[in-house]
Enzyme design. Structure first.
Site, PDB file in Angstrom:
ATOM      1  N   TYR A  20      23.424  49.773  -8.645  1.00  0.00           N
ATOM      2  CA  TYR A  20      22.346  50.607  -9.200  1.00  0.00           C
ATOM      3  C   TYR A  20      22.870  51.696 -10.144  1.00  0.00           C
ATOM      4  CZ  TYR A  20      17.645  52.267  -9.707  1.00  0.00           C
ATOM      5  OH  TYR A  20      16.429  52.590 -10.256  1.00  0.00           O
ATOM      6  N   SER A  35       0.120  49.995  -8.863  1.00  0.00           N
ATOM      7  CA  SER A  35       0.830  49.691  -7.616  1.00  0.00           C
ATOM      8  C   SER A  35       1.961  50.684  -7.409  1.00  0.00           C
ATOM      9  CB  SER A  35       1.368  48.249  -7.614  1.00  0.00           C
ATOM     10  OG  SER A  35       2.266  48.057  -8.675  1.00  0.00           O
TER      11      SER A  35
HETATM   12  P1  NAI Z   1       5.609  48.733  -9.247  1.00  0.00           P
HETATM   13  O1  NAI Z   1       6.042  47.396  -9.710  1.00  0.00           O
HETATM   14  O2  NAI Z   1       4.962  48.848  -7.914  1.00  0.00           O
HETATM   15  O3  NAI Z   1       4.603  49.382 -10.334  1.00  0.00           O
HETATM   16  C1  NAI Z   1       4.863  49.280 -11.703  1.00  0.00           C
HETATM   17  C2  NAI Z   1       3.638  49.635 -12.502  1.00  0.00           C
HETATM   18  O4  NAI Z   1       3.956  49.463 -13.895  1.00  0.00           O
HETATM   19  C3  NAI Z   1       2.416  48.730 -12.247  1.00  0.00           C
HETATM   20  O5  NAI Z   1       1.248  49.534 -12.267  1.00  0.00           O
HETATM   21  C4  NAI Z   1       2.389  47.799 -13.448  1.00  0.00           C
HETATM   22  O6  NAI Z   1       1.103  47.314 -13.795  1.00  0.00           O
HETATM   23  C5  NAI Z   1       2.901  48.753 -14.509  1.00  0.00           C
HETATM   24  N1  NAI Z   1       3.413  48.068 -15.698  1.00  0.00           N
HETATM   25  C6  NAI Z   1       4.442  47.192 -15.793  1.00  0.00           C
HETATM   26  N2  NAI Z   1       4.590  46.794 -17.092  1.00  0.00           N
HETATM   27  C7  NAI Z   1       3.633  47.431 -17.797  1.00  0.00           C
HETATM   28  C8  NAI Z   1       3.269  47.438 -19.158  1.00  0.00           C
HETATM   29  N3  NAI Z   1       3.921  46.729 -20.055  1.00  0.00           N
HETATM   30  N4  NAI Z   1       2.201  48.193 -19.542  1.00  0.00           N
HETATM   31  C9  NAI Z   1       1.494  48.926 -18.632  1.00  0.00           C
HETATM   32  N5  NAI Z   1       1.828  48.985 -17.324  1.00  0.00           N
HETATM   33  C10 NAI Z   1       2.880  48.253 -16.921  1.00  0.00           C
HETATM   34  O7  NAI Z   1       6.896  49.668  -9.365  1.00  0.00           O
HETATM   35  P2  NAI Z   1       7.432  50.968  -8.608  1.00  0.00           P
HETATM   36  O8  NAI Z   1       8.473  50.566  -7.657  1.00  0.00           O
HETATM   37  O9  NAI Z   1       6.312  51.833  -8.161  1.00  0.00           O
HETATM   38  O10 NAI Z   1       8.216  51.679  -9.819  1.00  0.00           O
HETATM   39  C11 NAI Z   1       7.702  52.769 -10.559  1.00  0.00           C
HETATM   40  C12 NAI Z   1       8.862  53.646 -10.985  1.00  0.00           C
HETATM   41  O11 NAI Z   1       9.499  54.186  -9.810  1.00  0.00           O
HETATM   42  C13 NAI Z   1       9.961  52.890 -11.756  1.00  0.00           C
HETATM   43  O12 NAI Z   1      10.457  53.719 -12.761  1.00  0.00           O
HETATM   44  C14 NAI Z   1      11.038  52.684 -10.682  1.00  0.00           C
HETATM   45  O13 NAI Z   1      12.317  52.542 -11.222  1.00  0.00           O
HETATM   46  C15 NAI Z   1      10.897  53.983  -9.907  1.00  0.00           C
HETATM   47  N6  NAI Z   1      11.497  53.985  -8.565  1.00  0.00           N
HETATM   48  C16 NAI Z   1      11.244  52.969  -7.670  1.00  0.00           C
HETATM   49  C17 NAI Z   1      11.857  52.987  -6.431  1.00  0.00           C
HETATM   50  C18 NAI Z   1      11.618  51.896  -5.426  1.00  0.00           C
HETATM   51  O14 NAI Z   1      12.369  51.800  -4.478  1.00  0.00           O
HETATM   52  N7  NAI Z   1      10.594  51.108  -5.576  1.00  0.00           N
HETATM   53  C19 NAI Z   1      12.759  54.088  -6.015  1.00  0.00           C
HETATM   54  C20 NAI Z   1      12.878  55.123  -7.011  1.00  0.00           C
HETATM   55  C21 NAI Z   1      12.291  55.051  -8.243  1.00  0.00           C
END
Ligand code: NAI
Length: 399
Positions: free
Chosen positions: A237, A51
């Protein structure tokens, strides 16, 4: 069965498989019609692939000109007596279906990324499917917990300020309600826990493991995602527990960069835009800012989602360029449109006026809520939400 949305607080308890497929098709459509990724990687490992940014990166690299084969690691819930399963579970299956139809390899490994056993499993898959080497490693895990496999204990992340308490508002997407709260400062244990879960430690462990198993191809790059944001969000943050973890991630990018220099490759932390994802709606105090940001950026036509961000990362920063463009701290920045001066001036004005009575009128609550619903496969156009779905049959047809 007819699948309906179930939300508690900011957590989706159900997901609609057909809506998940539709959302993936929309992202595929976007990258197919955008500038192609030139000189892109062919064998990509995405940790956190189901995701948000990880999924968007996978779609962009597979369908956006690079024709990459991918191994995706994620931690998702399949259907059981408790429910239909998580959106990420269906995203994996439908991504695979469409990638295969395009002749691409798309292997899904659903297991705990933090575990040494999962790392071994991935190395075996790289041996089997990628001739033993990867060209790009994307680390996009967002989690609240991480097991310590040496002690059997659990590290937990806490989204809290450091030093002083901070007042802020969050939203209940379940009740469409504005909730005022005051966040107490984190304890040292909470700071340490967040660092372990969301810092660079596991990213480094992955790259080290892949180096040790000789799975790194010549020119291999690795990226992980970070957030900095404007001053308005710093108390919760950048100056809080999450910011500490992200600074650790930035530092890790430098040590990994030195290691990958031996392969003529590189490691980069990429600073992304604030977006609605499964993970970000959890951050207390951030949602008023997100509603204002969406409103202003949509009005200015500068709004981007995960897929636009990832496409821009691969076409203008990581591939097809002579040198990866970075800022003075060696960070790749794709948060430039968010941090535009006039955008931030308007966002600040809007947030200052926003309260429990007017947030739906002033900010883009509709947009934020719709995006949250769509992440879980609901509220997408042209999906028959009254269709009777046989989950068992559907999953069987996709596996
Ligand atoms: P999300 O929740 O959409 O995706 C997270 C992913 O990590 C998923 O595929 C999930 O299955 C996987 N995951 C979680 N725990 C796991 C585990 N134990 N083993 C294997 N897979 C695992 O999150 P998002 O928002 O895409 O975040 C991804 C990165 O981007 C993070 O580091 C976040 O801090 C960073 N980020 C997010 C922003 C936002 O506004 N959403 C902005 C800037 C950075």
């Amino acid at each position: 069965m007819i699948i309906k949305p179930e939300i508690s607080g900011v957590v989706a308890r159900s997901a609609h498989p057909l809506g998940c497929e539709k959302a993936i098709l929309q992202q595929i459509d976007y990258v197919k019609n955008a500038d192609p990724i030139k000189q892109g990687p062919k064998r990509v490992l995405i940790i956190g692939a189901s995701s948000g940014f990880g999924l968007a990166a996978r779609i962009a690299l597979t369908f956006g000109g690079a024709k990459a084969d991918t191994i995706g690691v994620s931690f998702e819930r399949g259907p059981s007596e408790k429910g239909v399963g998580s959106a990420g579970y269906y995203n994996n299956l439908f991504f695979q279906k469409h990638a295969k139809a395009e002749g691409r390899l798309a292997l899904n490994i659903q297991a705990d990324a933090f575990s040494p056993q999962t790392k071994e499993e991935v190395i075996e898959a790289i041996e089997t499917y990628f001739e033993g080497e990867v060209d790009l490693i994307i680390y996009s895990v967002a989690s609240g917990i991480r097991p310590n496999y040496q002690t059997g204990e659990m590290w937990r992340s806490a989204i809290k300020p450091i030093g002083n308490s901070v007042k802020g508002a969050s939203l209940s997407l379940e009740h469409d309600q504005w909730l005022e709260n005051e966040l107490e400062p984190a304890s040292n244990e909470e700071i340490e826990g967040t660092l372990k879960v969301m810092g660079g430690d596991d990213w480094e462990a992955w790259v080290d493991t892949l180096i040790n198993s000789e799975s790194i191809a010549e020119g291999c790059k690795t990226v992980a995602f970070s957030y900095i944001g404007p001053e308005l969000t710093h108390p919760i943050y950048l100056d809080g527990t999450l910011g500490r973890a992200k600074i650790d991630l930035h530092q890790t990018s430098h040590s990994l960069n030195l290691k990958l220099a031996n392969f003529d490759g590189g490691a980069y932390a990429t600073v992304c835009k604030a977006l609605v994802t499964k993970a970000s709606v959890f951050i207390p105090g951030l949602t008023p800012y997100l509603m204002a940001l969406y409103q202003v950026m949509k009005q200015k036509r500068t709004h981007e989602g995960c897929i636009e961000q990832m496409h821009r990362l691969f076409t203008t920063k990581l591939y097809g360029v002579n040198k990866v463009p970075v800022d003075c701290e060696r960070l790749i920045r794709i948060d430039d449109l968010e941090l535009d001066e006039d955008t931030q001036r308007q966002v600040n004005e809007m947030v200052a006026k926003m309260n429990a009575d007017n947030f739906k009128q002033i900010g883009d609550y509709q947009g934020l809520k719709q995006e949250f619903m769509q992440l879980n496969g609901f509220e997408l156009d042209d999906v028959d939400y009254l269709a009777d779905i046989d989950i068992e049959q559907l999953v069987k047809s996709l596996t």
